[in-house]
Motif scaffolding. Structure first.
Motif, PDB file in Angstrom:
ATOM      1  N   LEU A  72     138.547 -16.302 -28.215  1.00  7.76           N
ATOM      2  CA  LEU A  72     139.049 -16.237 -26.663  1.00  7.76           C
ATOM      3  C   LEU A  72     138.756 -15.253 -25.769  1.00  7.76           C
ATOM      4  CD1 LEU A  72     142.028 -18.551 -25.507  1.00  7.76           C
ATOM      5  CD2 LEU A  72     142.007 -16.597 -24.491  1.00  7.76           C
ATOM      6  N   LEU A  73     140.101 -14.165 -25.937  1.00  6.13           N
ATOM      7  CA  LEU A  73     139.740 -13.333 -25.298  1.00  6.13           C
ATOM      8  C   LEU A  73     138.247 -11.899 -25.185  1.00  6.13           C
ATOM      9  CD1 LEU A  73     142.796 -11.349 -27.282  1.00  6.13           C
ATOM     10  CD2 LEU A  73     143.263 -12.137 -24.796  1.00  6.13           C
ATOM     11  N   GLY A  74     137.148 -11.695 -26.476  1.00  7.26           N
ATOM     12  CA  GLY A  74     135.689 -11.232 -26.012  1.00  7.26           C
ATOM     13  C   GLY A  74     136.257  -9.880 -27.080  1.00  7.26           C
ATOM     14  N   VAL A  75     137.698  -9.848 -27.702  1.00  5.30           N
ATOM     15  CA  VAL A  75     137.800  -9.166 -27.819  1.00  5.30           C
ATOM     16  C   VAL A  75     137.911  -8.569 -30.180  1.00  5.30           C
ATOM     17  CG1 VAL A  75     139.151  -6.341 -27.866  1.00  5.30           C
ATOM     18  CG2 VAL A  75     138.787  -7.758 -25.664  1.00  5.30           C
ATOM     19  N   PRO A  76     137.900  -7.960 -30.237  1.00  7.59           N
ATOM     20  CA  PRO A  76     137.901  -8.130 -31.633  1.00  7.59           C
ATOM     21  C   PRO A  76     139.291  -8.043 -32.445  1.00  7.59           C
ATOM     22  CG  PRO A  76     136.151  -5.646 -31.900  1.00  7.59           C
ATOM     23  CD  PRO A  76     136.726  -6.848 -30.238  1.00  7.59           C
ATOM     24  N   ALA A  77     139.686  -8.301 -33.073  1.00  3.14           N
ATOM     25  CA  ALA A  77     141.250  -8.253 -33.570  1.00  3.14           C
ATOM     26  C   ALA A  77     141.688  -6.266 -33.535  1.00  3.14           C
ATOM     27  CB  ALA A  77     141.903  -9.403 -34.088  1.00  3.14           C
ATOM     28  N   TYR A  78     141.180  -5.415 -34.007  1.00  2.00           N
ATOM     29  CA  TYR A  78     140.933  -4.318 -34.640  1.00  2.00           C
ATOM     30  C   TYR A  78     141.807  -3.808 -33.570  1.00  2.00           C
ATOM     31  CZ  TYR A  78     136.196  -3.310 -34.296  1.00  2.00           C
ATOM     32  OH  TYR A  78     135.358  -2.752 -34.068  1.00  2.00           O
ATOM     33  N   GLU A  79     141.325  -3.915 -32.636  1.00  2.00           N
ATOM     34  CA  GLU A  79     141.075  -2.615 -31.634  1.00  2.00           C
ATOM     35  C   GLU A  79     142.797  -3.204 -30.910  1.00  2.00           C
ATOM     36  OE1 GLU A  79     138.080  -2.780 -28.260  1.00  2.00           O
ATOM     37  OE2 GLU A  79     136.012  -2.810 -29.846  1.00  2.00           O
ATOM     38  N   LEU A  80     143.173  -4.368 -31.002  1.00  4.14           N
ATOM     39  CA  LEU A  80     144.362  -4.556 -30.486  1.00  4.14           C
ATOM     40  C   LEU A  80     145.480  -4.602 -31.100  1.00  4.14           C
ATOM     41  CD1 LEU A  80     143.483  -7.906 -28.292  1.00  4.14           C
ATOM     42  CD2 LEU A  80     143.949  -4.877 -27.541  1.00  4.14           C
ATOM     43  N   ARG A  81     145.401  -4.244 -32.948  1.00  6.63           N
ATOM     44  CA  ARG A  81     145.970  -4.245 -33.963  1.00  6.63           C
ATOM     45  C   ARG A  81     147.393  -3.212 -33.534  1.00  6.63           C
ATOM     46  NH1 ARG A  81     142.745  -2.284 -37.742  1.00  6.63           N
ATOM     47  NH2 ARG A  81     143.178  -0.643 -37.262  1.00  6.63           N
ATOM     48  N   ASP A  82     148.498  -3.931 -33.704  1.00  3.27           N
ATOM     49  CA  ASP A  82     149.957  -2.927 -33.335  1.00  3.27           C
ATOM     50  C   ASP A  82     149.947  -2.380 -32.065  1.00  3.27           C
ATOM     51  OD1 ASP A  82     150.535  -3.145 -36.102  1.00  3.27           O
ATOM     52  OD2 ASP A  82     150.043  -1.382 -36.691  1.00  3.27           O
ATOM     53  N   LEU A  83     149.241  -2.961 -30.956  1.00  2.00           N
ATOM     54  CA  LEU A  83     149.400  -2.641 -29.734  1.00  2.00           C
ATOM     55  C   LEU A  83     150.005  -4.588 -28.763  1.00  2.00           C
ATOM     56  CD1 LEU A  83     145.868  -1.377 -28.998  1.00  2.00           C
ATOM     57  CD2 LEU A  83     148.155   0.197 -29.317  1.00  2.00           C
ATOM     58  N   ARG A  84     150.194  -3.856 -27.512  1.00  2.00           N
ATOM     59  CA  ARG A  84     151.143  -4.626 -26.485  1.00  2.00           C
ATOM     60  C   ARG A  84     149.442  -4.269 -25.556  1.00  2.00           C
ATOM     61  NH1 ARG A  84     152.842  -5.964 -30.763  1.00  2.00           N
ATOM     62  NH2 ARG A  84     154.032  -7.880 -31.351  1.00  2.00           N
ATOM     63  N   VAL A  85     148.420  -4.748 -24.590  1.00  2.00           N
ATOM     64  CA  VAL A  85     148.146  -4.648 -24.244  1.00  2.00           C
ATOM     65  C   VAL A  85     147.889  -5.501 -22.659  1.00  2.00           C
ATOM     66  CG1 VAL A  85     146.462  -3.081 -25.451  1.00  2.00           C
ATOM     67  CG2 VAL A  85     145.787  -5.056 -24.324  1.00  2.00           C
ATOM     68  N   GLU A  86     148.322  -4.895 -21.490  1.00  2.00           N
ATOM     69  CA  GLU A  86     147.478  -5.909 -19.941  1.00  2.00           C
ATOM     70  C   GLU A  86     146.393  -6.809 -20.264  1.00  2.00           C
ATOM     71  OE1 GLU A  86     149.537  -5.938 -17.491  1.00  2.00           O
ATOM     72  OE2 GLU A  86     151.273  -3.876 -18.248  1.00  2.00           O
ATOM     73  N   LEU A  87     146.316  -7.262 -19.912  1.00  2.00           N
ATOM     74  CA  LEU A  87     145.192  -8.392 -20.354  1.00  2.00           C
ATOM     75  C   LEU A  87     144.378  -7.968 -19.113  1.00  2.00           C
ATOM     76  CD1 LEU A  87     143.829 -10.673 -21.385  1.00  2.00           C
ATOM     77  CD2 LEU A  87     145.116 -11.939 -18.997  1.00  2.00           C
ATOM     78  N   ALA A  88     144.416  -7.132 -18.095  1.00  2.00           N
ATOM     79  CA  ALA A  88     143.614  -6.573 -16.838  1.00  2.00           C
ATOM     80  C   ALA A  88     142.744  -5.095 -17.695  1.00  2.00           C
ATOM     81  CB  ALA A  88     144.201  -5.782 -15.894  1.00  2.00           C
ATOM     82  N   ASP A  89     143.428  -4.931 -18.841  1.00  2.00           N
ATOM     83  CA  ASP A  89     142.474  -3.627 -20.026  1.00  2.00           C
ATOM     84  C   ASP A  89     140.996  -4.398 -20.430  1.00  2.00           C
ATOM     85  OD1 ASP A  89     144.368  -1.744 -18.770  1.00  2.00           O
ATOM     86  OD2 ASP A  89     145.067  -1.957 -20.651  1.00  2.00           O
ATOM     87  N   LEU A  90     141.498  -5.627 -20.533  1.00  2.00           N
ATOM     88  CA  LEU A  90     140.376  -6.699 -21.308  1.00  2.00           C
ATOM     89  C   LEU A  90     139.035  -6.944 -20.933  1.00  2.00           C
ATOM     90  CD1 LEU A  90     142.745  -7.469 -24.475  1.00  2.00           C
ATOM     91  CD2 LEU A  90     141.487  -5.829 -23.921  1.00  2.00           C
TER      92      LEU A  90
END
Length: 221
Positions: A72-90
């Motif tokens: 759904l996000l178009g981003v591999p999960a390992y790039e977001l591991r243990d993170l909270r990021v702005e959707l605008a970064d993706l």
């Protein structure tokens, strides 16, 4: 206060949290689309307990079942591991602004956040669903690879992309969640260890401390 309900997005839940006593977020293999105070964010897969910081405010989220959010996000999960990021970064900032304005202007922002997720959801990958089911049943990783027709290297690569970490960590996280459900239903630690798939109660205690930072007794309270 925390509340949740089943989502119209297959396998997901919609949740809200009103200001109050803050609690830690425990690893569960999931990823979340979040909205709060005019911001859209994404919570990546956790490998340890996450302690919310900052001012206590209203939060809404769609929690996707393990392995389904990266598509759904178009981003591999390992790039977001243990993170909270702005959707605008993706995603493109202009698109995120439009979506945020839409959620914020809705009569029910929680439902509108779910609508955003529903519009972009893709059918779950059957192989990933089977992998979660096999590991959640407590079967060894090698058995899971054989049942799915994957080499250990292929299994690890698919797991990193979908879950943010390898199958061993996914197995530990799923086992933790099994133990948590048992402990919170009043099952003793000794019986929980057996039923959740730990070698013994000492193994349960070590794993819970490593993944959550607290004891099994504190989790069951």
């Amino acid at each position: 206060m925390y509340e949740e309900r089943a989502s119209r997005v297959r396998g997901a839940v919609v949740w809200t949290k009103t200001p109050g006593r803050e609690g830690v977020v425990l690893p569960d293999g999931c990823m979340d689309l979040l909205w709060s105070e005019g911001r859209l964010l994404v919570a990546g897969p956790d490998t340890r307990a996450y302690v919310p910081e900052g001012e206590r405010v209203f939060w809404a989220g769609v929690r996707f079942r393990p392995g389904t959010a990266p598509a759904l996000l178009g981003v591999p999960a390992y790039e977001l591991r243990d993170l909270r990021v702005e959707l605008a970064d993706l995603w493109p900032a202009s698109e995120v602004r439009r979506l945020n304005d839409r959620v914020e202007a809705a009569s029910d922002p929680v439902v509108e956040l779910e609508n955003v997720a529903l519009e972009r959801a893709v059918p779950p990958d059957p192989l990933l669903s089977r992998l979660v089911a096999v590991l959640d049943a407590g079967r060894p990783i090698a058995t899971a690879a054989d049942e799915l027709g994957l080499s250990s290297r292929q299994l690890h690569r698919r797991s990193l992309h979908a879950f943010g970490y390898g199958p061993k960590t996914l197995s530990r996280v799923l086992r933790l969640q099994r133990a948590l459900r048992l402990l919170r239903s009043g099952v003793s630690q000794a019986e929980t260890a057996v039923r959740a798939g730990y070698a013994d109660q000492a193994h349960l205690s070590r794993e819970v401390r490593e993944l959550t930072g607290v004891t099994p007794g504190q989790l069951g309270a």
